[in-house]
Scaffold this active site. Structure first.
Site, short mmCIF file in Angstrom:
data_model
loop_
_atom_site.label_atom_id
_atom_site.label_comp_id
_atom_site.label_asym_id
_atom_site.label_seq_id
_atom_site.Cartn_x
_atom_site.Cartn_y
_atom_site.Cartn_z
N VAL A 80 0.82 -1.21 0.00
CA VAL A 80 0.00 0.00 0.00
C VAL A 80 0.86 1.26 0.00
CG1 VAL A 80 -0.17 0.09 2.53
CG2 VAL A 80 -1.99 1.09 1.14
N LYS A 81 2.10 1.17 0.46
CA LYS A 81 2.97 2.34 0.57
C LYS A 81 3.36 2.94 -0.78
CE LYS A 81 3.31 2.62 5.09
NZ LYS A 81 2.82 3.79 5.83
N ASP A 82 3.15 2.21 -1.85
CA ASP A 82 3.41 2.77 -3.18
C ASP A 82 2.58 4.03 -3.41
OD1 ASP A 82 4.93 0.50 -3.51
OD2 ASP A 82 3.98 -0.12 -5.39
N ALA A 85 4.17 6.91 -1.53
CA ALA A 85 5.46 7.21 -2.15
C ALA A 85 5.29 8.08 -3.39
CB ALA A 85 6.19 5.91 -2.51
#
Length: 378
Positions: A80-82, A85
């Protein structure tokens, strides 16, 4: 002879076309999704988001609710951090803080760094990562493999000037054309979920979502999704924090805003918090409650999801699944509860499926006997 061949070819072609029509009719939904997605014209960054929603069959049957998990492990960087980012980098670009050939600097112990590494490679930026030296060598090696310059530093509290986040900030300030993306307090992180994750959840459920729950590290996912769903549903959708051991946010919410000192730890990575971040602050009062999820429940769900759903999920994802199950039980039958499947178990397998590690953490007894067959590592 020639005419016979032409007739046979025409008949074969007609039958093939008929078969294609049948195939396409059977795969109508998949074709519609493919048309909507189109081509990622900007490369990798356009492939971020738009993840599937998976019905967790066994838990849905157990609770009488629709328990759904958003497959964030299908993002290009695997988590999910994409989303965050991409947004923190593009926010810096739009603000004129980051120009071609520039450097992105971040303090991160996990998936945000991996997401940033992919985004920076795609956009042609250098990446510098500061992380606690308690992290595995495998994680450091992966970031370096993705082109990042990595500085493992002593693990100290956030209040300490030598905390990895503060060192990242100082590094960015010391060089030209560089930006510290500040994932914890840069509200572009939260905005990513207001503009993408929240709308995806709403429209994938046709607006029938009744509740959303997830854990929080930076606060971006929970805050952004909460803000969108509350606004879209005129407050109807309920949202809940899922909190691991060692975090202070469950006690903060359940006590009405008293922040206690952080103590203890959890097997989960990247979630739990000792303060209210700037990402979470605008929306924390919108939450309908919080749930404390023990490591024992989390590790059992890691094995259950693998066995019952075929989903190979990390501990943070499975903490979210436990929370979704408990919210469903709290609301009663007939409701739709959504959570985030943050990432897969690939980066944590050497621990989660190791008998020695489970024994060290006193979690072996939490694995049901019929699921011990998945403990394949010594």
């Amino acid at each position: 002879m020639f005419r016979t061949g032409v007739r046979r070819f025409a008949t074969t072609a007609w039958r093939a076309a008929e078969n294609l029509s049948q195939i396409e009719a059977a795969y109508k939904h998949g074709i519609e999704v493919s048309k909507a997605q189109g081509i990622a014209q900007r490369g990798l960054v356009d492939a971020i988001g738009k993840t599937p929603m998976i019905r967790l069959k066994r838990l849905s049957e157990e609770t009488g609710c629709e328990v759904l998990g958003k497959a964030e492990f299908q993002n290009p960087g695997g988590s999910v951090k994409d989303r965050a980012a991409l947004y923190v980098v593009e926010h810096a670009e739009k603000a004129g803080l980051l120009k071609p050939g520039g450097t992105v600097v971040e303090g991160t112990a996990g998936n945000t760094g991996i997401g940033l590494a992919h985004v920076c490679r795609s956009k042609g930026y250098k990446l510098v990562i500061y992380m606690p030296n308690t992290q595995s060598q495998g994680k450091i090696d992966l970031l370096r493999l993705l082109g990042a310059e990595v500085y493992p530093v002593p693990a100290v509290a956030f209040e300490n000037p030598q905390n990895y986040n503060h060192q990242a900030k100082r590094h960015a300030e010391s060089i030209d054309n560089a930006v510290w993306t500040n994932q914890f307090d840069n509200v572009a992180n939260r905005q990513a979920h207001i503009e993408t994750t929240g709308p995806e959840i709403w429209y994938q459920t046709n607006g029938k979502v009744d509740a959303f729950t997830c854990a929080t590290g930076t606060g971006g996912s929970l805050a952004g999704v909460t803000r969108y769903l509350k606004a879209k549903s005129a407050g109807r959708v309920k949202t809940f924090l899922a909190d691991p051991p060692g975090s202070v946010l469950h006690s903060y919410i359940s006590s009405g805003g008293k922040l206690t000192e952080r103590s203890g730890s959890s097997i989960t990575e990247g979630i739990g918090q000792g303060r209210v971040t700037d990402n979470l602050k605008p929306d924390i009062d919108l939450l309908d409650g919080s749930l404390h999820i023990s490591d024992e429940k989390t590790i059992e769900m890691v094995y259950r999801c693998l066995d019952e759903e075929g989903l190979y999920l990390g501990a943070s994802s499975c903490l979210n699944v436990v929370a979704a199950k408990e919210v469903a039980e709290k609301l009663g039958k007939g409701h739709t509860v959504v959570t985030l499947l943050c990432d897969g178990a690939y980066r944590y397998a050497d621990r989660l499926f190791s008998r020695k590690w489970l024994m060290e953490k006193k979690l072996l007894d939490s694995i049901p006997k019929h699921l011990e067959k998945y403990i394949v590592l010594p």
